[in-house]
Design an enzyme around this catalytic site. Structure first.
Site, PDB file in Angstrom:
ATOM      1  N   SER A  15     -12.768   0.251  -9.252  1.00 50.00           N
ATOM      2  CA  SER A  15     -13.075  -0.879  -8.627  1.00 50.00           C
ATOM      3  C   SER A  15     -14.399  -0.878  -7.616  1.00 50.00           C
ATOM      4  O   SER A  15     -14.749  -2.025  -7.134  1.00 50.00           O
ATOM      5  CB  SER A  15     -12.083  -1.517  -7.869  1.00 50.00           C
ATOM      6  N   LYS A  60       0.811  -1.096   0.018  1.00 45.80           N
ATOM      7  CA  LYS A  60      -0.001   0.113   0.203  1.00 45.80           C
ATOM      8  C   LYS A  60       0.863   1.335  -0.138  1.00 45.80           C
ATOM      9  O   LYS A  60       2.029   1.195   0.596  1.00 45.80           O
ATOM     10  CB  LYS A  60      -0.912   0.054   1.325  1.00 45.80           C
ATOM     11  N   VAL A  99     -18.417   3.315  -2.901  1.00 42.63           N
ATOM     12  CA  VAL A  99     -18.787   1.934  -2.323  1.00 42.63           C
ATOM     13  C   VAL A  99     -20.319   1.989  -1.768  1.00 42.63           C
ATOM     14  O   VAL A  99     -21.191   1.310  -1.934  1.00 42.63           O
ATOM     15  CB  VAL A  99     -17.857   1.098  -1.904  1.00 42.63           C
ATOM     16  N   GLY A 100     -20.278   2.674  -0.593  1.00 44.81           N
ATOM     17  CA  GLY A 100     -21.314   2.690   0.292  1.00 44.81           C
ATOM     18  C   GLY A 100     -22.539   3.177  -0.430  1.00 44.81           C
ATOM     19  O   GLY A 100     -23.695   2.611  -0.013  1.00 44.81           O
ATOM     20  N   PRO A 123      -6.313   2.484  -7.090  1.00 46.18           N
ATOM     21  CA  PRO A 123      -6.619   3.571  -6.321  1.00 46.18           C
ATOM     22  C   PRO A 123      -7.293   3.192  -4.909  1.00 46.18           C
ATOM     23  O   PRO A 123      -7.337   1.902  -4.758  1.00 46.18           O
ATOM     24  CB  PRO A 123      -8.202   3.657  -7.292  1.00 46.18           C
ATOM     25  N   THR A 164     -16.432  -3.962  -5.499  1.00 47.04           N
ATOM     26  CA  THR A 164     -16.264  -4.034  -4.083  1.00 47.04           C
ATOM     27  C   THR A 164     -17.662  -3.900  -3.495  1.00 47.04           C
ATOM     28  O   THR A 164     -17.648  -4.720  -2.455  1.00 47.04           O
ATOM     29  CB  THR A 164     -15.431  -2.698  -3.755  1.00 47.04           C
TER      30      THR A 164
HETATM   31  P1  NAD Z   1     -15.083   7.187  -1.032  1.00 40.88           P
HETATM   32  O1  NAD Z   1     -14.029   8.290  -0.697  1.00 40.88           O
HETATM   33  O2  NAD Z   1     -15.685   7.159  -2.437  1.00 40.88           O
HETATM   34  O3  NAD Z   1     -16.183   7.228   0.155  1.00 40.88           O
HETATM   35  C1  NAD Z   1     -15.918   7.533   1.321  1.00 40.88           C
HETATM   36  C2  NAD Z   1     -17.128   8.262   1.968  1.00 40.88           C
HETATM   37  O4  NAD Z   1     -17.094   8.446   3.357  1.00 40.88           O
HETATM   38  C3  NAD Z   1     -17.167   9.423   1.713  1.00 40.88           C
HETATM   39  O5  NAD Z   1     -18.656  10.053   0.930  1.00 40.88           O
HETATM   40  C4  NAD Z   1     -16.916  10.529   2.963  1.00 40.88           C
HETATM   41  O6  NAD Z   1     -17.633  11.685   2.688  1.00 40.88           O
HETATM   42  C5  NAD Z   1     -17.457   9.713   3.645  1.00 40.88           C
HETATM   43  N1  NAD Z   1     -17.113   9.607   5.057  1.00 40.88           N
HETATM   44  C6  NAD Z   1     -15.422   9.997   5.501  1.00 40.88           C
HETATM   45  N2  NAD Z   1     -15.518  10.181   6.853  1.00 40.88           N
HETATM   46  C7  NAD Z   1     -16.844  10.054   7.230  1.00 40.88           C
HETATM   47  C8  NAD Z   1     -17.314   9.915   8.809  1.00 40.88           C
HETATM   48  N3  NAD Z   1     -16.521  10.180   9.777  1.00 40.88           N
HETATM   49  N4  NAD Z   1     -18.606   9.668   8.952  1.00 40.88           N
HETATM   50  C9  NAD Z   1     -19.383   9.524   7.773  1.00 40.88           C
HETATM   51  N5  NAD Z   1     -18.907   9.397   6.491  1.00 40.88           N
HETATM   52  C10 NAD Z   1     -17.596   9.738   6.307  1.00 40.88           C
HETATM   53  O7  NAD Z   1     -14.195   5.892  -0.625  1.00 40.88           O
HETATM   54  P2  NAD Z   1     -14.934   4.270  -1.255  1.00 40.88           P
HETATM   55  O8  NAD Z   1     -14.159   4.066  -2.564  1.00 40.88           O
HETATM   56  O9  NAD Z   1     -16.313   4.207  -1.021  1.00 40.88           O
HETATM   57  O10 NAD Z   1     -14.270   3.466  -0.221  1.00 40.88           O
HETATM   58  C11 NAD Z   1     -14.932   3.240   1.129  1.00 40.88           C
HETATM   59  C12 NAD Z   1     -14.090   2.582   1.924  1.00 40.88           C
HETATM   60  O11 NAD Z   1     -13.774   1.287   1.573  1.00 40.88           O
HETATM   61  C13 NAD Z   1     -12.550   3.107   2.117  1.00 40.88           C
HETATM   62  O12 NAD Z   1     -12.313   2.852   3.448  1.00 40.88           O
HETATM   63  C14 NAD Z   1     -11.854   2.263   1.452  1.00 40.88           C
HETATM   64  O13 NAD Z   1     -10.593   2.205   1.888  1.00 40.88           O
HETATM   65  C15 NAD Z   1     -12.521   0.889   1.329  1.00 40.88           C
HETATM   66  N6  NAD Z   1     -12.255  -0.113   0.199  1.00 40.88           N
HETATM   67  C16 NAD Z   1     -12.842   0.614  -1.167  1.00 40.88           C
HETATM   68  C17 NAD Z   1     -12.371  -0.022  -2.059  1.00 40.88           C
HETATM   69  C18 NAD Z   1     -12.964   0.337  -3.507  1.00 40.88           C
HETATM   70  O14 NAD Z   1     -12.848  -0.481  -4.480  1.00 40.88           O
HETATM   71  N7  NAD Z   1     -13.271   1.498  -3.695  1.00 40.88           N
HETATM   72  C19 NAD Z   1     -12.049  -1.609  -2.081  1.00 40.88           C
HETATM   73  C20 NAD Z   1     -11.487  -1.966  -0.949  1.00 40.88           C
HETATM   74  C21 NAD Z   1     -11.861  -1.194   0.320  1.00 40.88           C
HETATM   75  C1  PPY Z   2      -8.083  -2.453  -1.957  1.00 35.50           C
HETATM   76  O1  PPY Z   2      -8.714  -3.120  -2.429  1.00 35.50           O
HETATM   77  O2  PPY Z   2      -7.898  -2.014  -0.675  1.00 35.50           O
HETATM   78  C2  PPY Z   2      -6.971  -1.609  -2.771  1.00 35.50           C
HETATM   79  O3  PPY Z   2      -6.178  -1.061  -2.250  1.00 35.50           O
HETATM   80  C3  PPY Z   2      -7.248  -1.470  -4.460  1.00 35.50           C
HETATM   81  C4  PPY Z   2      -6.187  -2.436  -4.884  1.00 35.50           C
HETATM   82  C5  PPY Z   2      -6.586  -3.844  -5.184  1.00 35.50           C
HETATM   83  C6  PPY Z   2      -5.527  -4.426  -5.556  1.00 35.50           C
HETATM   84  C7  PPY Z   2      -4.638  -4.119  -6.206  1.00 35.50           C
HETATM   85  C8  PPY Z   2      -4.262  -2.628  -6.290  1.00 35.50           C
HETATM   86  C9  PPY Z   2      -5.128  -1.827  -5.410  1.00 35.50           C
END
Ligand code: NAD
Ligand code: PPY
Length: 375
Positions: free
Chosen positions: A151, A80, A188-189, A119, A155
């Site tokens: 992604s 990471k 994601v959410g 990302p 997810t």
């Molecule tokens: P994102 O940045 O698009 O969304 C995060 C959301 O959380 C934002 O809308 C933000 O305003 C909100 N937020 C931040 N702090 C907050 C709080 N204290 N209370 C309420 N809301 C709050 O991120 P994402 O891509 O949707 O990812 C969400 C989580 O999932 C992250 O922790 C990320 O590391 C994890 N994740 C994402 C992926 C992916 O494919 N995007 C994969 C694996 C894990």
């Molecule tokens: C995650 O899923 O938490 C990531 O960091 C995204 C990702 C997954 C696999 C390869 C590179 C990045």
């Protein structure tokens, strides 16, 4: 905690850090494991309280990536990177941001193919286009330039599958009329909220961005509550999709829910919190399993040559992996987090027959490293 303590207390392979005065950024890449293949994991760019904090985040997240890869059966190790920005991204001009990405790309390239990025919070597919052009070592470019795109949808798909598997373990048959709390309505959410709302769940949502909440209220009839109240709401399912470190032992002791399954990486402050949840009969889908869909999308499409349909099928397997973890947890009388970590250790040592072989191409150092040094 000092920087030394962060590094001494970590079980990974390498931390590389650099401060770049021109951009004011503190850049860290953590390679946790290369046992199953080159390390991979996203780039998180945000303001941190200190350089130590950014290094700690990179190391902990890299460890979670190792677990994620093995649980998803992907031929990659865990890594990471974090970029501790001098100010919020919204205050950084596009020209400055490009320079930040160029510095990061140079650092990635210096690891010669041992770390591939993607990302994460604070970076997007467009940023991957820039990082890939400069280093050849980024997954998740936008579709416009031939990448697999975001992604987040896979997810969210995986989180939905995890919710269903954990509900089954908790004896909850379906989502109709269940109270589901979604924390964080980002990429994601919001997608998870849509999926559960379409099955008749009663949604409660929180986000620090009021616009996203308003949109969810309008689109799904969600109840909106203040972010600080999220852990006091009684629910059937809690879906953390914001940041990590939400559940410590005290929260685990107090939270009123039956199932916890979400996307946030490193949801628990420490594994002991999972034991408290287990004692209270709350079914936790470990984050590094539940949120593996994005990694399946990126590695599946770009390393293993899978079609979008095959990626989607593989993401469904998160359900059977969780069922196996839940069975193990019951049999061994441990929490699901411990059961999942034990299973990961077994699968790491080669006990998983379905492990995909890594194509040779992954191990070839980048060929299109053309960037000139940023300064
Ligand atoms: P994102 O940045 O698009 O969304 C995060 C959301 O959380 C934002 O809308 C933000 O305003 C909100 N937020 C931040 N702090 C907050 C709080 N204290 N209370 C309420 N809301 C709050 O991120 P994402 O891509 O949707 O990812 C969400 C989580 O999932 C992250 O922790 C990320 O590391 C994890 N994740 C994402 C992926 C992916 O494919 N995007 C994969 C694996 C894990
Ligand atoms: C995650 O899923 O938490 C990531 O960091 C995204 C990702 C997954 C696999 C390869 C590179 C990045």
């Amino acid at each position: 905690m000092s920087l030394e303590k962060v590094i001494e207390g970590w079980d990974g392979r390498l931390v590389s850090s650099r401060f770049d005065a021109a951009t004011g950024g503190y850049y860290t890449i953590a390679v946790h494991s290369r046992q199953l293949g080159p390390a991979a994991g996203g780039t998180r760019a945000m303001v941190y309280s200190s350089a130590e904090d950014a290094v700690r985040d990179a190391t902990r997240l890299a460890g979670a990536m190792t677990l994620k890869m093995v649980m998803a059966g992907l031929p990659m190790g865990g890594g990471k990177s974090t970029i501790a920005l001098p100010m919020p991204r919204s205050h950084i001009s596009d020209i400055q941001w490009r320079q930040v990405l160029r510095v990061h790309a140079e650092n990635i390239a210096m690891l010669g193919g041992n770390y591939w990025t993607g990302p994460d919070v604070g970076t997007s597919s467009k940023d991957m286009d820039v990082l890939h052009a400069a280093s050849g070592l980024a997954f998740g470019r936008s579709e416009a330039v031939g990448g697999p795109g975001s992604s987040a949808p896979e997810t969210a798909h995986g989180v939905y599958v995890a919710i269903r598997a954990a509900m089954q373990e908790a004896g909850l048959a379906d989502l109709a009329d269940r109270r589901v709390v979604v924390q964080g309505l980002g990429a994601v959410g919001y997608d998870v909220a849509r999926r559960v709302a379409s099955e008749g769940a009663r949604l409660v949502v929180v986000d620090i961005d009021a616009e996203r909440c308003a949109q969810a209220a309008k689109e799904f009839g969600a109840e909106v509550i203040a972010p600080e109240g999220v852990l006091s709401v009684t629910s059937d399912v809690f879906v953390p999709c914001a940041t990590g470190g939400v559940i410590d032992e005290e929260v685990a002791e107090d939270i009123e829910t039956k199932v916890i399954a979400g996307a946030a990486n490193n949801l628990l402050t420490n594994p002991l919190a999972a034991d408290v949840l287990a004692r209270r009969g709350i079914v936790l889908a470990p984050d590094f399993v539940a949120n593996g869909g994005g990694a399946v999308h990126l590695v599946g499409r770009e390393v293993l040559g899978w079609s979008p349909g095959l990626v989607s099928d593989k993401v469904e397997r998160i359900g059977s992996t969780l069922t196996e973890i839940f069975e193990r947890a019951r049999y061994d009388k441990v929490g699901t987090e411990t059961a999942a970590r034990r299973l990961a250790a077994e699968w790491m040592s080669g006990a998983r027959p379905s492990q995909q072989a890594a194509p040779d191409a992954v191990f070839v150092p980048p060929v299109n490293w053309t960037i000139s040094p940023p300064r």
